[in-house]
Design an enzyme around this catalytic site. Structure first.
Site, PDB file in Angstrom:
ATOM      1  N   GLY A  20       0.827  -1.210   0.000  1.00  0.00           N
ATOM      2  CA  GLY A  20       0.000   0.000   0.000  1.00  0.00           C
ATOM      3  C   GLY A  20       0.852   1.248   0.000  1.00  0.00           C
ATOM      4  N   SER A  48       1.582   3.376  -2.420  1.00  0.00           N
ATOM      5  CA  SER A  48       1.335   4.466  -3.387  1.00  0.00           C
ATOM      6  C   SER A  48       0.702   5.691  -2.749  1.00  0.00           C
ATOM      7  CB  SER A  48       0.433   3.960  -4.525  1.00  0.00           C
ATOM      8  OG  SER A  48      -0.726   3.344  -3.987  1.00  0.00           O
ATOM      9  N   ARG A  49       0.014   5.506  -1.635  1.00  0.00           N
ATOM     10  CA  ARG A  49      -0.725   6.640  -1.051  1.00  0.00           C
ATOM     11  C   ARG A  49      -0.694   6.565   0.475  1.00  0.00           C
ATOM     12  NH1 ARG A  49      -6.051   6.320  -1.916  1.00  0.00           N
ATOM     13  NH2 ARG A  49      -6.077   4.202  -2.728  1.00  0.00           N
ATOM     14  N   VAL A  84      -2.476  -7.637  -2.680  1.00  0.00           N
ATOM     15  CA  VAL A  84      -2.056  -8.439  -1.507  1.00  0.00           C
ATOM     16  C   VAL A  84      -3.007  -9.609  -1.230  1.00  0.00           C
ATOM     17  CG1 VAL A  84      -0.757  -6.577  -0.383  1.00  0.00           C
ATOM     18  CG2 VAL A  84      -3.197  -6.884   0.160  1.00  0.00           C
ATOM     19  N   SER A 129      -5.343  -0.669  13.543  1.00  0.00           N
ATOM     20  CA  SER A 129      -6.144   0.544  13.740  1.00  0.00           C
ATOM     21  C   SER A 129      -6.667   0.512  15.169  1.00  0.00           C
ATOM     22  CB  SER A 129      -7.325   0.541  12.774  1.00  0.00           C
ATOM     23  OG  SER A 129      -8.301   1.479  13.180  1.00  0.00           O
ATOM     24  N   TYR A 169     -14.124  -4.148   9.257  1.00  0.00           N
ATOM     25  CA  TYR A 169     -12.812  -3.499   9.402  1.00  0.00           C
ATOM     26  C   TYR A 169     -12.230  -3.776  10.792  1.00  0.00           C
ATOM     27  CZ  TYR A 169      -9.421   0.388   9.171  1.00  0.00           C
ATOM     28  OH  TYR A 169      -8.288   1.166   9.182  1.00  0.00           O
ATOM     29  N   ALA A 203     -12.877  -6.254  12.787  1.00  0.00           N
ATOM     30  CA  ALA A 203     -12.477  -7.667  12.882  1.00  0.00           C
ATOM     31  C   ALA A 203     -11.145  -7.892  12.177  1.00  0.00           C
ATOM     32  CB  ALA A 203     -13.560  -8.553  12.263  1.00  0.00           C
ATOM     33  N   LYS A 213      -8.776  -5.733  11.676  1.00  0.00           N
ATOM     34  CA  LYS A 213      -7.680  -5.057  12.377  1.00  0.00           C
ATOM     35  C   LYS A 213      -7.380  -5.741  13.719  1.00  0.00           C
ATOM     36  CE  LYS A 213      -6.771  -2.015   9.232  1.00  0.00           C
ATOM     37  NZ  LYS A 213      -5.468  -2.051   8.533  1.00  0.00           N
TER      38      LYS A 213
END
Ligand code: NAP
Length: 248
Positions: free
Chosen positions: A13, A15-16, A65, A143, A156, A158, A160
């Protein structure tokens, strides 16, 4: 614990956002860096060019990924081109928010596939080489949602939380091989991921941040830089929050 001799880092990840800031920061720290992204080739090529001009070697590849074979190929190409990977940082991640009752199966699986399976694919692919070399550092980006949960983000949260359990298990497995594995758990960071939130949602979130502002991707990258360095040689299995105090 063995010092980390290899100066080659792999960032997913890249690129940004947080991944991009990590690529820039590790390059400033003197690492040659390979990074992957999903689709934003323009951003990736621009970053590759800018970072190459700072004097380190950079390799960017469009690698999903979710695809275990593609991740294995990325790791192999990185090691052939840049050398043995000493540092892996997994920043690729997505959100597909919905209250559980409205959650679609696709939204659930997409988030788990990218955020959790992606981390598994990367760690599984880099760890054997690190074990052979008896040195390596992994930083997985979770997170605060993975620690405390976020309404409308059961998928999300779960994924993380899964990263935290995974990373701690890994830290226990590979510590004796001189490998450290840690987790960074950011709060609200100013990136494309949070720019989609409405002003109202952002204002409400900011009310809960004692420091009164969003975090910057560069601040997360600074923490990653510390964790992969030998200054953190005795830090493993930790979940380090960087959240302006939102979880106090
Ligand atoms: P972002 O700005 O949206 O960037 C996401 C990055 O992940 C992009 O480089 C994207 O590539 C890449 N990516 C997405 N799906 C991928 C896939 N299947 N395979 C490979 N790469 C993929 O996100 P961010 O805010 O920097 O977030 C980075 C990480 O921090 C994520 O894991 C996120 O969950 C976590 N995090 C963020 C915050 C926050 O407030 N921003 C808070 C806590 C945790 P493309 O450019 O090609 O799309």
């Amino acid at each position: 614990m063995a010092k980390n001799a290899s100066r080659v880092a792999l960032v997913t990840g890249g690129s940004r956002g947080i991944g991009r800031a990590t690529v820039e920061r590790l390059a400033r720290d003197g690492f040659d860096v390979a990074f992957c992204y999903q689709s934003n080739e323009a951003a990736a090529l621009e970053l590759e060019k800018a970072v190459t001009e700072t004097g380190v070697r950079v390799l960017s590849r469009r690698t999903d990924v979710r695809d275990a074979d593609a991740v294995r190929a990325l790791v192999a190409e990185t090691e052939q081109t840049l050398g043995p990977i000493g540092v892996a940082v997994t920043a690729a991640g997505i959100t597909r928010d919905n209250p559980l009752l409205l959650m679609k199966d696709d939204e659930w699986h997409d988030v788990l596939d990218v955020n959790l399976d992606g981390v598994y694919h990367v760690c599984r692919s880099v760890v054997f080489g690190m074990m052979k070399r008896k040195s390596g550092v992994i930083v997985n980006i979770s997170s605060v949602a993975g620690v405390y949960g976020n309404a409308t983000q059961s998928n999300y949260s779960a994924s993380k939380a899964g990263i935290i359990g995974f990373s701690r298990a890994l830290a226990k497995e590979v510590g004796r091989y001189g490998i450290r594995a840690n987790v960074v758990a950011p709060g609200f960071i100013d990136t494309d991921m949070t720019s989609v939130l409405t002003g109202q949602v952002k204002d409400k979130a900011l009310e809960s941040v004692p420091l009164g502002r969003l975090g910057r991707a560069e601040e997360v990258a600074d923490l990653v830089s510390y964790l992969v360095s030998d200054r953190a040689a005795y830090v493993t299995g930790s979940v380090v929050q960087i959240d302006g105090g939102i979880t106090i």
